[in-house]
Design a protein around this motif. Structure first.
Motif, PDB file in Angstrom:
ATOM      1  N   ASP A   1       0.834  -1.199   0.000  1.00  0.00           N
ATOM      2  CA  ASP A   1       0.000   0.000   0.000  1.00  0.00           C
ATOM      3  C   ASP A   1       0.871   1.252   0.000  1.00  0.00           C
ATOM      4  OD1 ASP A   1      -1.861   1.955   0.355  1.00  0.00           O
ATOM      5  OD2 ASP A   1      -2.875   1.015   2.063  1.00  0.00           O
ATOM      6  N   PRO A   2       0.837   2.057  -1.082  1.00  0.00           N
ATOM      7  CA  PRO A   2       1.668   3.263  -1.119  1.00  0.00           C
ATOM      8  C   PRO A   2       1.262   4.314  -0.086  1.00  0.00           C
ATOM      9  CG  PRO A   2       0.258   3.142  -3.072  1.00  0.00           C
ATOM     10  CD  PRO A   2       0.041   1.875  -2.313  1.00  0.00           C
ATOM     11  N   ASP A   3       0.069   4.171   0.503  1.00  0.00           N
ATOM     12  CA  ASP A   3      -0.400   5.155   1.491  1.00  0.00           C
ATOM     13  C   ASP A   3       0.344   5.085   2.827  1.00  0.00           C
ATOM     14  OD1 ASP A   3      -2.190   6.427  -0.066  1.00  0.00           O
ATOM     15  OD2 ASP A   3      -3.972   5.402   0.690  1.00  0.00           O
ATOM     16  N   GLY A   4       1.013   3.974   3.093  1.00  0.00           N
ATOM     17  CA  GLY A   4       1.739   3.883   4.365  1.00  0.00           C
ATOM     18  C   GLY A   4       2.303   2.503   4.614  1.00  0.00           C
TER      19      GLY A   4
ATOM     20  N   ARG B   1       2.561   3.096  11.766  1.00  0.00           N
ATOM     21  CA  ARG B   1       2.407   3.039  10.321  1.00  0.00           C
ATOM     22  C   ARG B   1       2.619   4.449   9.765  1.00  0.00           C
ATOM     23  NH1 ARG B   1      -1.080  -0.859   7.245  1.00  0.00           N
ATOM     24  NH2 ARG B   1      -1.779  -1.803   9.170  1.00  0.00           N
ATOM     25  N   THR B   2       3.433   4.575   8.737  1.00  0.00           N
ATOM     26  CA  THR B   2       3.628   5.895   8.116  1.00  0.00           C
ATOM     27  C   THR B   2       2.343   6.287   7.389  1.00  0.00           C
ATOM     28  OG1 THR B   2       4.532   4.872   6.127  1.00  0.00           O
ATOM     29  CG2 THR B   2       6.126   5.594   7.787  1.00  0.00           C
ATOM     30  N   LEU B   3       2.182   7.588   7.133  1.00  0.00           N
ATOM     31  CA  LEU B   3       0.961   8.077   6.474  1.00  0.00           C
ATOM     32  C   LEU B   3       1.283   9.158   5.460  1.00  0.00           C
ATOM     33  CD1 LEU B   3      -1.632   8.644   9.369  1.00  0.00           C
ATOM     34  CD2 LEU B   3      -1.754   6.914   7.590  1.00  0.00           C
ATOM     35  N   THR B   4       0.770   9.024   4.250  1.00  0.00           N
ATOM     36  CA  THR B   4       0.903  10.113   3.277  1.00  0.00           C
ATOM     37  C   THR B   4      -0.076  11.218   3.688  1.00  0.00           C
ATOM     38  OG1 THR B   4      -0.805   9.153   1.889  1.00  0.00           O
ATOM     39  CG2 THR B   4       1.476   8.531   1.375  1.00  0.00           C
ATOM     40  N   THR B   5       0.102  12.416   3.145  1.00  0.00           N
ATOM     41  CA  THR B   5      -0.766  13.548   3.528  1.00  0.00           C
ATOM     42  C   THR B   5      -2.237  13.221   3.264  1.00  0.00           C
ATOM     43  OG1 THR B   5       1.065  14.866   2.731  1.00  0.00           O
ATOM     44  CG2 THR B   5      -0.920  16.070   3.351  1.00  0.00           C
ATOM     45  N   ASP B   6      -2.519  12.639   2.084  1.00  0.00           N
ATOM     46  CA  ASP B   6      -3.914  12.285   1.756  1.00  0.00           C
ATOM     47  C   ASP B   6      -4.483  11.316   2.784  1.00  0.00           C
ATOM     48  OD1 ASP B   6      -3.882  13.842  -0.413  1.00  0.00           O
ATOM     49  OD2 ASP B   6      -3.668  12.224  -1.902  1.00  0.00           O
ATOM     50  N   ALA B   7      -3.650  10.354   3.156  1.00  0.00           N
ATOM     51  CA  ALA B   7      -4.111   9.322   4.092  1.00  0.00           C
ATOM     52  C   ALA B   7      -4.399   9.920   5.471  1.00  0.00           C
ATOM     53  CB  ALA B   7      -3.076   8.209   4.185  1.00  0.00           C
ATOM     54  N   VAL B   8      -3.626  10.950   5.871  1.00  0.00           N
ATOM     55  CA  VAL B   8      -3.848  11.571   7.187  1.00  0.00           C
ATOM     56  C   VAL B   8      -5.274  12.106   7.279  1.00  0.00           C
ATOM     57  CG1 VAL B   8      -3.154  13.430   8.758  1.00  0.00           C
ATOM     58  CG2 VAL B   8      -1.414  12.196   7.473  1.00  0.00           C
ATOM     59  N   HIS B   9      -5.691  12.852   6.246  1.00  0.00           N
ATOM     60  CA  HIS B   9      -7.040  13.448   6.272  1.00  0.00           C
ATOM     61  C   HIS B   9      -8.114  12.362   6.306  1.00  0.00           C
ATOM     62  CE1 HIS B   9      -5.172  17.213   5.840  1.00  0.00           C
ATOM     63  NE2 HIS B   9      -4.724  17.008   4.603  1.00  0.00           N
ATOM     64  N   ARG B  10      -7.871  11.330   5.508  1.00  0.00           N
ATOM     65  CA  ARG B  10      -8.842  10.226   5.426  1.00  0.00           C
ATOM     66  C   ARG B  10      -8.958   9.522   6.791  1.00  0.00           C
ATOM     67  NH1 ARG B  10      -6.455   6.890   1.637  1.00  0.00           N
ATOM     68  NH2 ARG B  10      -6.280   5.014   2.889  1.00  0.00           N
ATOM     69  N   MET B  11      -7.810   9.267   7.418  1.00  0.00           N
ATOM     70  CA  MET B  11      -7.807   8.561   8.702  1.00  0.00           C
ATOM     71  C   MET B  11      -8.451   9.412   9.804  1.00  0.00           C
ATOM     72  SD  MET B  11      -6.647   5.523   8.344  1.00  0.00           S
ATOM     73  CE  MET B  11      -7.369   5.416   6.731  1.00  0.00           C
ATOM     74  N   GLU B  12      -8.232  10.730   9.739  1.00  0.00           N
ATOM     75  CA  GLU B  12      -8.843  11.618  10.741  1.00  0.00           C
ATOM     76  C   GLU B  12     -10.364  11.520  10.676  1.00  0.00           C
ATOM     77  OE1 GLU B  12      -5.550  15.192  11.400  1.00  0.00           O
ATOM     78  OE2 GLU B  12      -7.075  15.404   9.822  1.00  0.00           O
ATOM     79  N   ARG B  13     -10.874  11.570   9.438  1.00  0.00           N
ATOM     80  CA  ARG B  13     -12.342  11.476   9.264  1.00  0.00           C
ATOM     81  C   ARG B  13     -12.851  10.114   9.726  1.00  0.00           C
ATOM     82  NH1 ARG B  13     -14.411  11.288   4.323  1.00  0.00           N
ATOM     83  NH2 ARG B  13     -12.445  11.022   3.233  1.00  0.00           N
TER      84      ARG B  13
END
Lengths: 462, 59
Positions: free
Chosen positions: A13-16, A27-39
């Motif tokens: 998974d390239p997101d992390g 787990r590392t997080l891409t910027t897009d993934a951070v917003h998604r995970m917060e929601r």
């Protein structure tokens, strides 16, 4: 610069990617993934699932607040609760795989109501924790876009539905087949394994026959279908119905209870009632004296002694027979982790670069063992020398309980009934001599007039 | 109608293509078929496109 230690299996998974730091899992997080995970983590459905243990406990953390300066990770990371032991889908039983499938569909359905979807449909995203399935690949939850299909649909069929179908309809153990592909059972193999009459059973025509015919069709497999889902508005309702129908199909799948020769072993062995009581007492007192952090019950059968041990410490119950292990799972004891394990072919390192999936003894570690009525199956049926058997026990833990089964035992006589006795070194004297090389014998109890001997072993100090 | 939808794929001749065999397209189409009428239309469209390209290639 300090580099994190990444998990060699977390690269798809390239997101992390999963990494370890000071005995914790992140787990590392891409910027897009951070917003998604917060929601995602704010949803009451997700919060409830975490409390119920259906999703692993997860938090978003700011990297600078927990790691040393110059630590090479993304600005934000996910923290996950640590799961003590991860077992793989081909080490699960029928009921375990079925419960994991239910969890997958329940999550998908709950996520859809909140406009999220699972990116895939793989059993690798689930582990067993506290006696029940738990979803741990949070990053594989994506934002749902109206009209999109579930990309994990065929994966779900291959990794859950087909294995359960061949077990339920044909009585074929799915574990060795699942293990050979590391991706479940392909539609073609499932289709060819099922009898003609199975075609009329629920879901077989829809999910097996059609999938097989369509996937082997050149025109279909070459077609570009992605845009059809937006143009033709494949509605959320259609997707919900798909999940509902998959669930109904799962509900019809059961296992025949007469599939295992070992299932009744517990009631049909060479023990007298008084000996059973003495053996149980020895196990309880022995384990209490060893004071273990966990116990690995090798050759647990239907779990009689695992259940006794579970009152003292968490137990990893291993047996090669999936039907026996299934019976343990169905007792739903949160302190027992059932594992389908054949000691003659234990899970080795597999997958990409032989590093993606870890061997069983790396994943499942214990500081004590129980090997009750096991050795004759390995040493007589499979010609494993006594010294090799003892070395295996020592490699698992430095203390435990082992049971000697003499050649004069009726069960050993049964194993030897049609073969030449080539086991000259299989004697009680030799066994004691060999065991003293690696363990300290705390005490020994003769059972069945000395035909069996149960031994409490502690760490040998030089 | 649903029965008709499920029967449509059976009309397709099966020609395996192993190197690029991909369960993805088939499972997407399967979802469309289960989704209702639209799925059947997509199925017909795929074959119509193939027919058109066949004649175009002949020219």
């Amino acid at each position: 610069m300090v580099a994190p230690v990444f998990d060699s299996g977390s690269f798809r998974d390239p997101d992390g990617h999963v990494f370890f730091y000071e005995n914790e899992i992140y787990r590392t997080l891409t910027t897009d993934a951070v917003h998604r995970m917060e929601r995602l983590l704010k949803l009451s459905f997700v919060k409830k699932s975490i409390i119920e243990g259906r999703i692993i406990d997860t938090k978003i953390l700011e990297a600078t607040k927990i790691f040393p300066k110059d630590f090479l990770v993304t600005e934000y990371v996910l923290w996950h609760e640590k799961i003590p032991y991860v077992t793989y889908p081909f080490e699960w039983t029928f009921s375990m795989l079925k419960d994991a499938a239910y969890l997958m569909l329940d999550l998908l359905s709950g996520l859809l109501e909140n406009n999220f979807i699972l990116k895939d449909g793989t059993a690798w995203n689930i582990c067993f924790y506290n006696g029940k399935p738990c979803f741990y690949d949070i990053l594989s939850i994506d934002t749902y876009v109206e009209g999109q299909p579930w990309e994990g649909f065929s994966q779900f069929l291959q990794e859950f539905l087909y294995p359960l179908m061949i077990q339920s309809y044909q009585g074929i153990d799915f574990q060795p087949l699942w293990r050979s592909t590391l991706a479940g059972i392909p539609a073609k193999l499932c289709y060819k394994s099922l009898s003609r009459s199975s075609l009329f059973k629920k879901g077989v025509f829809k999910y097996v026959y059609l999938q097989e015919k369509l996937s082997s069709n050149k025109t279909i497999s070459e077609a570009t279908l992605k845009h059809e889902f937006t143009h033709n508005a494949f509605s959320k309702k259609a997707l919900t119905n798909l999940i509902k129908n998959l669930r109904l199909c799962l509900e019809t799948l059961t296992v025949k209870s007469d599939q295992s020769v070992w299932k009744n072993y517990d009631s049909k062995n060479s023990y007298e009632e008084q000996d059973v009581k003495e053996k149980e007492k020895f196990v309880v007192e022995g384990l209490k004296a060893l004071n273990p952090l966990s116990v690995m019950d090798l050759g647990c059968n239907t779990g009689r002694y695992s259940l006794i041990a579970a009152d003292i410490a968490p137990v990893i119950s291993c047996d090669l027979d999936p039907t026996c292990v299934d019976q343990i799972y169905l007792k739903k004891n949160s302190k027992i982790l059932p594992v389908v394990l054949n000691l003659m072919t234990p899970t080795s390192s597999m997958g990409w670069h032989l590093n993606e999936r870890k061997d069983i003894f790396t994943r499942v570690k214990s500081d004590s063992f129980m090997a009750l009525a096991l050795m004759h199956h390995l040493c007589i049926s499979h010609n494993v020398p006594l010294s090799h058997f003892i070395l295996l026990l020592r490699s698992i833990a430095s203390k435990g309980i082992v049971e000697w089964v003499d050649k004069s035992d009726p069960m050993v006589q049964f194993l030897l009934r049609n073969r030449k006795d080539i086991f000259k070194e299989y004697t009680w004297e030799n066994f004691q001599h060999l065991i003293r090389e690696h363990f300290h014998i705390e005490k020994t109890l003769p059972l069945n007039n000395g035909v069996r001997q149960i031994m409490l072993l502690s760490e040998k100090k030089n | 109608m649903n029965v008709l939808m499920y029967c449509l794929p059976l009309m397709a001749t099966s020609t395996p293509c192993c190197a690029y065999l991909d369960a993805g397209s088939s499972s997407m189409l399967l979802q469309l078929l289960f989704g209702g009428v639209a799925g059947g239309l997509v199925f017909l469209k795929i074959y119509f496109r193939r027919l058109v390209s066949f004649f175009k290639a002949k020219k």
